[in-house]
Each structure stands twice: as structure tokens, then as C-alpha cells.
Design an enzyme around this catalytic site. Structure first.
Site, PDB file in Angstrom:
ATOM      1  N   LYS A  69       0.964  -1.338  -0.021  1.00 52.15           N
ATOM      2  CA  LYS A  69       0.078  -0.120  -0.217  1.00 52.15           C
ATOM      3  C   LYS A  69       0.716   1.299   0.001  1.00 52.15           C
ATOM      4  O   LYS A  69       0.382   2.337  -0.590  1.00 52.15           O
ATOM      5  CB  LYS A  69      -0.981  -0.064   1.487  1.00 52.15           C
ATOM      6  CG  LYS A  69      -2.148  -0.797   0.964  1.00 52.15           C
ATOM      7  CD  LYS A  69      -3.079  -0.714   2.267  1.00 52.15           C
ATOM      8  CE  LYS A  69      -4.285  -1.549   2.041  1.00 52.15           C
ATOM      9  NZ  LYS A  69      -5.333  -1.339   3.226  1.00 52.15           N
ATOM     10  N   ASP A 105     -10.088   3.010   1.819  1.00 50.68           N
ATOM     11  CA  ASP A 105     -10.217   2.435   3.183  1.00 50.68           C
ATOM     12  C   ASP A 105     -10.952   3.540   4.044  1.00 50.68           C
ATOM     13  O   ASP A 105     -11.911   3.205   4.683  1.00 50.68           O
ATOM     14  CB  ASP A 105      -9.001   2.157   3.705  1.00 50.68           C
ATOM     15  CG  ASP A 105      -8.434   0.785   3.527  1.00 50.68           C
ATOM     16  OD1 ASP A 105      -9.233  -0.047   2.754  1.00 50.68           O
ATOM     17  OD2 ASP A 105      -7.193   0.560   3.340  1.00 50.68           O
TER      18      ASP A 105
HETATM   19  P1  NAP Z   1      -0.553  -3.158   9.288  1.00 52.43           P
HETATM   20  O1  NAP Z   1      -0.347  -1.830   8.442  1.00 52.43           O
HETATM   21  O2  NAP Z   1       0.289  -4.270   9.082  1.00 52.43           O
HETATM   22  O3  NAP Z   1      -0.613  -2.898  10.901  1.00 52.43           O
HETATM   23  C1  NAP Z   1      -0.992  -3.714  11.815  1.00 52.43           C
HETATM   24  C2  NAP Z   1      -1.201  -3.075  13.197  1.00 52.43           C
HETATM   25  O4  NAP Z   1      -1.529  -3.946  14.219  1.00 52.43           O
HETATM   26  C3  NAP Z   1      -0.348  -2.149  13.783  1.00 52.43           C
HETATM   27  O5  NAP Z   1      -0.761  -1.158  14.604  1.00 52.43           O
HETATM   28  C4  NAP Z   1       0.745  -3.239  14.818  1.00 52.43           C
HETATM   29  O6  NAP Z   1       1.271  -2.785  15.817  1.00 52.43           O
HETATM   30  C5  NAP Z   1      -0.581  -4.002  15.160  1.00 52.43           C
HETATM   31  N1  NAP Z   1      -0.153  -5.490  15.782  1.00 52.43           N
HETATM   32  C6  NAP Z   1      -0.047  -6.331  15.107  1.00 52.43           C
HETATM   33  N2  NAP Z   1       0.263  -7.534  15.876  1.00 52.43           N
HETATM   34  C7  NAP Z   1      -0.041  -6.966  17.194  1.00 52.43           C
HETATM   35  C8  NAP Z   1      -0.018  -7.753  18.127  1.00 52.43           C
HETATM   36  N3  NAP Z   1       0.137  -9.021  18.320  1.00 52.43           N
HETATM   37  N4  NAP Z   1      -0.159  -7.001  19.463  1.00 52.43           N
HETATM   38  C9  NAP Z   1      -0.495  -5.730  19.491  1.00 52.43           C
HETATM   39  N5  NAP Z   1      -0.575  -4.937  17.960  1.00 52.43           N
HETATM   40  C10 NAP Z   1      -0.251  -5.626  17.091  1.00 52.43           C
HETATM   41  O7  NAP Z   1      -1.941  -3.683   8.873  1.00 52.43           O
HETATM   42  P2  NAP Z   1      -3.332  -2.911   8.591  1.00 52.43           P
HETATM   43  O8  NAP Z   1      -3.417  -2.681   7.059  1.00 52.43           O
HETATM   44  O9  NAP Z   1      -3.372  -1.400   9.292  1.00 52.43           O
HETATM   45  O10 NAP Z   1      -4.379  -4.027   8.938  1.00 52.43           O
HETATM   46  C11 NAP Z   1      -4.740  -3.676  10.539  1.00 52.43           C
HETATM   47  C12 NAP Z   1      -5.850  -4.664  10.508  1.00 52.43           C
HETATM   48  O11 NAP Z   1      -7.314  -4.007   9.919  1.00 52.43           O
HETATM   49  C13 NAP Z   1      -5.673  -6.077  10.019  1.00 52.43           C
HETATM   50  O12 NAP Z   1      -6.430  -6.909  10.699  1.00 52.43           O
HETATM   51  C14 NAP Z   1      -6.623  -5.874   8.818  1.00 52.43           C
HETATM   52  O13 NAP Z   1      -7.300  -7.361   8.134  1.00 52.43           O
HETATM   53  C15 NAP Z   1      -7.772  -4.889   8.911  1.00 52.43           C
HETATM   54  N6  NAP Z   1      -8.300  -4.245   7.811  1.00 52.43           N
HETATM   55  C16 NAP Z   1      -9.421  -4.301   7.837  1.00 52.43           C
HETATM   56  C17 NAP Z   1     -10.187  -3.858   6.436  1.00 52.43           C
HETATM   57  C18 NAP Z   1     -11.808  -3.933   6.139  1.00 52.43           C
HETATM   58  O14 NAP Z   1     -11.950  -3.332   5.224  1.00 52.43           O
HETATM   59  N7  NAP Z   1     -12.388  -4.224   7.253  1.00 52.43           N
HETATM   60  C19 NAP Z   1      -9.581  -2.905   5.835  1.00 52.43           C
HETATM   61  C20 NAP Z   1      -8.080  -2.790   6.019  1.00 52.43           C
HETATM   62  C21 NAP Z   1      -7.486  -3.569   7.148  1.00 52.43           C
HETATM   63  P3  NAP Z   1       2.784  -2.415  15.660  1.00 52.43           P
HETATM   64  O15 NAP Z   1       2.745  -0.931  15.103  1.00 52.43           O
HETATM   65  O16 NAP Z   1       3.151  -2.301  17.301  1.00 52.43           O
HETATM   66  O17 NAP Z   1       3.615  -3.443  14.791  1.00 52.43           O
END
Ligand code: NAP
Length: 288
Positions: A69, A105
Site C-alpha cells: 500500500k 479505506d
Molecule cells: P498493518 O499496517 O500491518 O498494521 C498492523 C497493526 O496491528 C499495527 O498497529 C501493529 O502494531 C498492530 N499489531 C500487530 N500485531 C500485534 C500484536 N500482537 N499486538 C498488538 N498490536 C499488534 O495492517 P493494517 O493494514 O493496518 O491492518 C490492520 C487490521 O485491519 C488487519 O487485521 C486488517 O485485516 C484489518 N483491515 C480491515 C479492513 C476492512 O475493510 N475491514 C481494511 C484494512 C485492514 P505495531 O505497530 O506495534 O506493530
């Protein structure tokens, strides 16, 4: 010639986007439009994007997911304002070989939120997480006139980066705290209008699949909760909200609305939301 669209990511097999978009094409009886899954490794991202520009490829646009992204931006010709602000692109439109990056998003999140009757103006927001999804949502909420945004994240530096970026555009809007229930409670002085769960916690096969990032019972209850994770549909965070009697919106809504906005950018035609929602539910094995 068949018009081709798709989603790029690595891995990509989990994506529901092909089913959701194909259901919309079927609704309009378009049998010359195809939406595919393309697994593209980070090394091949630049090559993929330049091949998309070729008229023979028939690619009219594509979606972008983890881990591309942010990196995809360097290969595009221009960015829409919300993509520029958030620094992330999830939708690309090919206009005669020129590739324009959008981020649907945040707008998808906002549209699904407003559908519930929630008006973000002057509201106090907590976002759990500081990744790509949190970023898009934070900038959309800020543009929607919220009064404050607290970013709570495990990696506090990442939270501070997002918070400073927000404060640069929207002075004094945002602060940060750790992802502990106590810190979130202290930072918000017990009053939160909306809490958004934007970490990967609770995701099927993801980190801490069985844990909620915060415990409502030990801290406070927001007026409304929004869980971004949609698989499984009932996450530990949703269970926390249910236990505390807090209304909660599932990530399925954002998934469908971000897809609907992408559809409208590609085709300049209203997306059949109900059809797309039904298809998303069926893909997750949920009945009507
Ligand atoms: P990302 O950029 O990889 O960010 C992941 C986030 O989760 C970061 O804040 C990370 O914290 C945190 N995290 C990961 N593992 C963790 C743990 N064990 N304990 C605490 N915090 C943790 O991913 P993203 O694209 O933002 O997506 C985040 C979530 O949103 C995913 O589950 C994704 O499936 C969902 N999502 C849903 C939609 C929808 O349309 N519904 C769209 C986009 C994303 P750190 O910075 O500390 O690593």
C-alpha cells in the site's frame, strides 16, 4: 477485449475482493469484466505496475493490499488527496496509461459509519493501532471534523509518527498512548465516543487471535466500537463490546464500502452495495 481488474498483495489467497467485485459485475450482467487475484512479491511490484500501463494488458485498475500500500506510490503518476494525506494507496485507476492512486479505506470506513447515523463532528476518538488501515481512517475522521484522536499502539514510535502527521495537517488534534487498557483509559479521561480496533489482533491465523487489545470491563466503555477485522466475524474485541453492552460495527461493512467506492471510481456507476454485502457474507460462510 475483456476489461481486467484485480487485487495485488503477498500473500493474497485470503482476499474476498474477487468474490465481492464479481458479484457486482454479475448484477450488471457484465460478462466482459474480470476481477482476479494477483500475488506479486515486493521485488516484482515495479515491473507489475509498468506492465499494467500497456493497452494490450486490458487492465483498467486494481486494488492494493499488504504489503504494497505504501511502496506502490513511487510507481504511480498522481495521487488523490486522501491517498496523499494518508501516504497509502489501496485503489489504482488506469486512465489511458496514467495511473492514479486513491485510498478508499478511510472513505469506505466513513461511509459505513455514517450509515449507522453516527456523525463524527466534534467526537472523541480512540484508534487502537497505527498501521496502514489506522492511518487512512485517522485522516478521514480528522477531515470529518472530530474533536480529538488518540492513537494507542504497541509500537509507540509508529503511533507518534501517525500522530505528528495528523497534527501537521490538523493542529493539536492527536495524542498517543500505549496499548495498555490503563493508558488508554488515562489518555481519554473516561470519555470516548468511538473506539476503532485497527490492530491485526483477533484476525484468523493472525497475532493474538484470542485476545482483545483492550478490556472494556477494566477501563470504560466507548459509546460506539468499530472492529476492522472481519474474519472471524466475532472477534475478542467484539465479545468485549457485547459484554459491556456497547454497540459495535463489524469490519465487513468497511470491507464492502471501500470496495464499493473503488468500483465507482473504476466504472463511474453506483455500486450494488446489498449484492456486494451478500457476496462477502457468503464468502465467509454466513447466511443471509
Ligand atoms: P498493518 O499496517 O500491518 O498494521 C498492523 C497493526 O496491528 C499495527 O498497529 C501493529 O502494531 C498492530 N499489531 C500487530 N500485531 C500485534 C500484536 N500482537 N499486538 C498488538 N498490536 C499488534 O495492517 P493494517 O493494514 O493496518 O491492518 C490492520 C487490521 O485491519 C488487519 O487485521 C486488517 O485485516 C484489518 N483491515 C480491515 C479492513 C476492512 O475493510 N475491514 C481494511 C484494512 C485492514 P505495531 O505497530 O506495534 O506493530
Amino acid at each position: 477485449m475483456t476489461k481486467r481488474l484485480g487485487i495485488i498483495g503477498c500473500p493474497i489467497s485470503h482476499s474476498l475482493s474477487p468474490m465481492i467485485h464479481q458479484s457486482a459485475f454479475a448484477h450488471y450482467e457484465w460478462d466482459d469484466v474480470l476481477y482476479e487475484s494477483w500475488e506479486i512479491s515486493p521485488e516484482l511490484l515495479g515491473k507489475f505496475v509498468s506492465e499494467c500501463r500497456l493497452p494490450d494488458a486490458g487492465i483498467i485498475g486494481f486494488n492494493v493490499t499488504v504489503p504494497h500500500k505504501e511502496r506502490v506510490i513511487q510507481f504511480l503518476d498522481s495521487l488523490a488527496p486522501e491517498a496523499r494525506l494518508s501516504g497509502a494507496v489501496n485503489t489504482v485507476v488506469n486512465r489511458n496509461g496514467k495511473l492514479i492512486g486513491y485510498n478508499t479505506d478511510g472513505p469506505g470506513f466513513m461511509r459505513s459509519l455514517m450509515m449507522t447515523g453516527f456523525d463524527p463532528k466534534s467526537k472523541k476518538i480512540v484508534i487502537l493501532g497505527a498501521g496502514g488501515a489506522a492511518r487512512g481512517i485517522a485522516f478521514s475522521l480528522a477531515s470529518g471534523g472530530v474533536s480529538s484522536i488518540t492513537i494507542a499502539n504497541r509500537n509507540i514510535e509508529r503511533a507518534s509518527r501517525l500522530s505528528s502527521d495528523l497534527n501537521r495537517e490538523f493542529p493539536d488534534l492527536s495524542d498517543v498512548c500505549s496499548l495498555s487498557s490503563y493508558d488508554v483509559w488515562s489518555a481519554c479521561e473516561r470519555k470516548v465516543d468511538l473506539m476503532v480496533q485497527a490492530t491485526s489482533m483477533g484476525m484468523l491465523n493472525g497475532p493474538n487471535q484470542l485476545d482483545s487489545p483492550v478490556a472494556f470491563a477494566n477501563i470504560f466503555s466507548p459509546a460506539l466500537a468499530y472492529e476492522l477485522v472481519y474474519n472471524p466475524l466475532t472477534t475478542p474485541f467484539i465479545k468485549e463490546a457485547d459484554k459491556a453492552g456497547v454497540a459495535v460495527i463489524s469490519g465487513l461493512h468497511m470491507l464492502v464500502f471501500q470496495g464499493a467506492i473503488a468500483f465507482e471510481l473504476w466504472f463511474k456507476k453506483t455500486a450494488p452495495i446489498d449484492v456486494m454485502m451478500q457476496s462477502a457474507k457468503e464468502s465467509l460462510g454466513i447466511g443471509p
